[in-house]
Design a protein around this motif. Structure first.
Motif, PDB file in Angstrom:
ATOM      1  N   THR A  48       0.694  -1.233   0.160  1.00  0.00           N
ATOM      2  CA  THR A  48      -0.301   0.091  -0.060  1.00  0.00           C
ATOM      3  C   THR A  48       0.832   1.174   0.057  1.00  0.00           C
ATOM      4  OG1 THR A  48       0.003   0.174   2.442  1.00  0.00           O
ATOM      5  CG2 THR A  48      -1.859  -1.222   1.424  1.00  0.00           C
ATOM      6  N   GLU A  49       0.289   2.504  -0.219  1.00  0.00           N
ATOM      7  CA  GLU A  49       1.008   3.655  -0.140  1.00  0.00           C
ATOM      8  C   GLU A  49       1.426   3.930   1.089  1.00  0.00           C
ATOM      9  OE1 GLU A  49      -1.155   6.876  -1.603  1.00  0.00           O
ATOM     10  OE2 GLU A  49      -1.628   6.114  -3.489  1.00  0.00           O
ATOM     11  N   ARG A  50       0.981   3.441   2.202  1.00  0.00           N
ATOM     12  CA  ARG A  50       1.210   3.607   3.545  1.00  0.00           C
ATOM     13  C   ARG A  50       2.592   2.831   3.736  1.00  0.00           C
ATOM     14  NH1 ARG A  50       2.827   6.298   7.583  1.00  0.00           N
ATOM     15  NH2 ARG A  50       2.724   5.199   9.753  1.00  0.00           N
ATOM     16  N   HIS A  51       2.702   1.542   3.347  1.00  0.00           N
ATOM     17  CA  HIS A  51       3.840   0.809   3.471  1.00  0.00           C
ATOM     18  C   HIS A  51       5.161   1.748   2.830  1.00  0.00           C
ATOM     19  CE1 HIS A  51       1.162  -3.043   3.487  1.00  0.00           C
ATOM     20  NE2 HIS A  51       1.686  -3.001   4.833  1.00  0.00           N
ATOM     21  N   LEU A  52       4.949   2.063   1.513  1.00  0.00           N
ATOM     22  CA  LEU A  52       5.872   2.724   0.852  1.00  0.00           C
ATOM     23  C   LEU A  52       6.278   3.845   1.374  1.00  0.00           C
ATOM     24  CD1 LEU A  52       4.413   2.665  -2.700  1.00  0.00           C
ATOM     25  CD2 LEU A  52       6.239   0.917  -1.805  1.00  0.00           C
ATOM     26  N   GLU A  53       5.578   4.599   2.184  1.00  0.00           N
ATOM     27  CA  GLU A  53       5.896   5.877   3.046  1.00  0.00           C
ATOM     28  C   GLU A  53       6.553   5.467   4.141  1.00  0.00           C
ATOM     29  OE1 GLU A  53       3.618   9.343   5.568  1.00  0.00           O
ATOM     30  OE2 GLU A  53       2.491   8.275   4.247  1.00  0.00           O
ATOM     31  N   ARG A  54       6.286   4.498   4.681  1.00  0.00           N
ATOM     32  CA  ARG A  54       6.955   4.047   5.986  1.00  0.00           C
ATOM     33  C   ARG A  54       8.354   3.620   5.780  1.00  0.00           C
ATOM     34  NH1 ARG A  54       3.607  -0.698   8.590  1.00  0.00           N
ATOM     35  NH2 ARG A  54       5.554  -0.565  10.063  1.00  0.00           N
ATOM     36  N   ILE A  55       8.413   2.878   4.637  1.00  0.00           N
ATOM     37  CA  ILE A  55       9.912   2.142   4.145  1.00  0.00           C
ATOM     38  C   ILE A  55      10.769   3.507   3.885  1.00  0.00           C
ATOM     39  CG2 ILE A  55      11.169   1.025   2.327  1.00  0.00           C
ATOM     40  CD1 ILE A  55       8.690  -0.837   1.831  1.00  0.00           C
TER      41      ILE A  55
END
Length: 270
Positions: A48-55
């Protein structure tokens, strides 16, 4: 040179925990295969976009670069359904790689160990898949990196050069160089000459190097070992790096955390 590791060799962890762990272990960079490295991501479809932002946030915080976004797919499979899934997934990962700040999306060209007739049959499918993915890489202005492996369709220096020439876009099609995946017959190979041929042929295309070592057991089985304790002769590769690519990413694969300190010392000497 920048020293890195395949993140999931440290097991599957929360994103922020992984980034901190790699920093504390002393790495500059990491290859990320998201479904293998991070809890909460089982498939590429789960990203998800949230995963990518966290990474992006966590790896920037802990100063861990991401040279390779791993998405290893069956690019040459003659089955159109399998191949279409591979191409579509890699295209999505090109976008994801841009979002996390990765340098390239990395892939091999098959899953199976193929015989010579199978490699010949799979070759045109592999080449078509690469061309289609590179078209998307051009659109997004990101990079695809393919990894030659002697038991896959992208099997030799000659074949690799042919694909690079036919695609004709060195800005968007790069190479991951893995010596262990190219050494077919360690007992009967002049490694100095062999690595000179490979590196003079494709050196300008190499985006990152996988660093590992192994020996073959009495049945020809592959046995990974700490760096410097197997059959790979790194002297010529080290010489080429110092003369040509001092900025190269060196990414340890098959890391056994028990020998991490020893392996890091070996890589720094490269």
């Amino acid at each position: 040179m920048k020293i890195g590791v395949r993140a999931h060799d440290y097991g599957k962890q929360e994103i922020e925990v992984m980034a901190q762990r790699l920093h504390e272990e002393g790495y500059d960079a990491a290859q990320l295969a998201l479904p293998k490295a991070f809890r909460g991501i089982e498939r590429y479809e789960d990203i998800t976009e949230r995963h990518l932002e966290r990474i992006r946030t966590a790896f920037e915080k802990w100063k861990i670069e991401i040279p390779v976004f791993g998405c290893y797919m069956d690019l040459g499979n003659p089955d159109p359904v399998i191949r279409d899934y591979a191409v579509k997934t890699l295209k999505k990962c090109l976008f994801y790689s841009r979002e996390v700040g990765a340098k390239v999306v990395g892939t091999e060209t098959a899953y199976l160990r193929l015989n010579q007739s199978e490699k010949k049959r799979w070759y045109p499918y592999m080449q078509d898949s690469i061309k289609r993915i590179v078209e998307e890489a051009v659109r997004l202005d990101v990079k695809l990196a393919v990894e030659p492996v002697y038991w896959h369709p992208l099997e030799s220096l000659e074949v690799t050069l042919d694909v690079l020439e036919k695609v004709g876009d060195s800005a968007h099609l790069r190479i991951i160089f893995d010596a262990s995946n190219l050494l077919r017959d360690p007992d009967h190979t002049d490694q100095k000459k062999y690595w000179q041929e490979w590196l003079s042929g494709i050196g300008e295309y190499i985006e990152a190097m996988h660093i590992k070592d192994f020996y073959l057991d009495k049945n020809g089985g592959y046995c990974p070992v700490p760096l410097g304790e197997g059959v790979i002769e790194y002297d010529e590769i080290s010489k080429w790096l110092h003369e040509n690519r001092t900025e190269m990413y060196l990414l340890r694969e098959e890391m056994n955390p028990e020998f991490a300190e020893q392996d890091l010392a070996f890589m720094r000497k490269l």
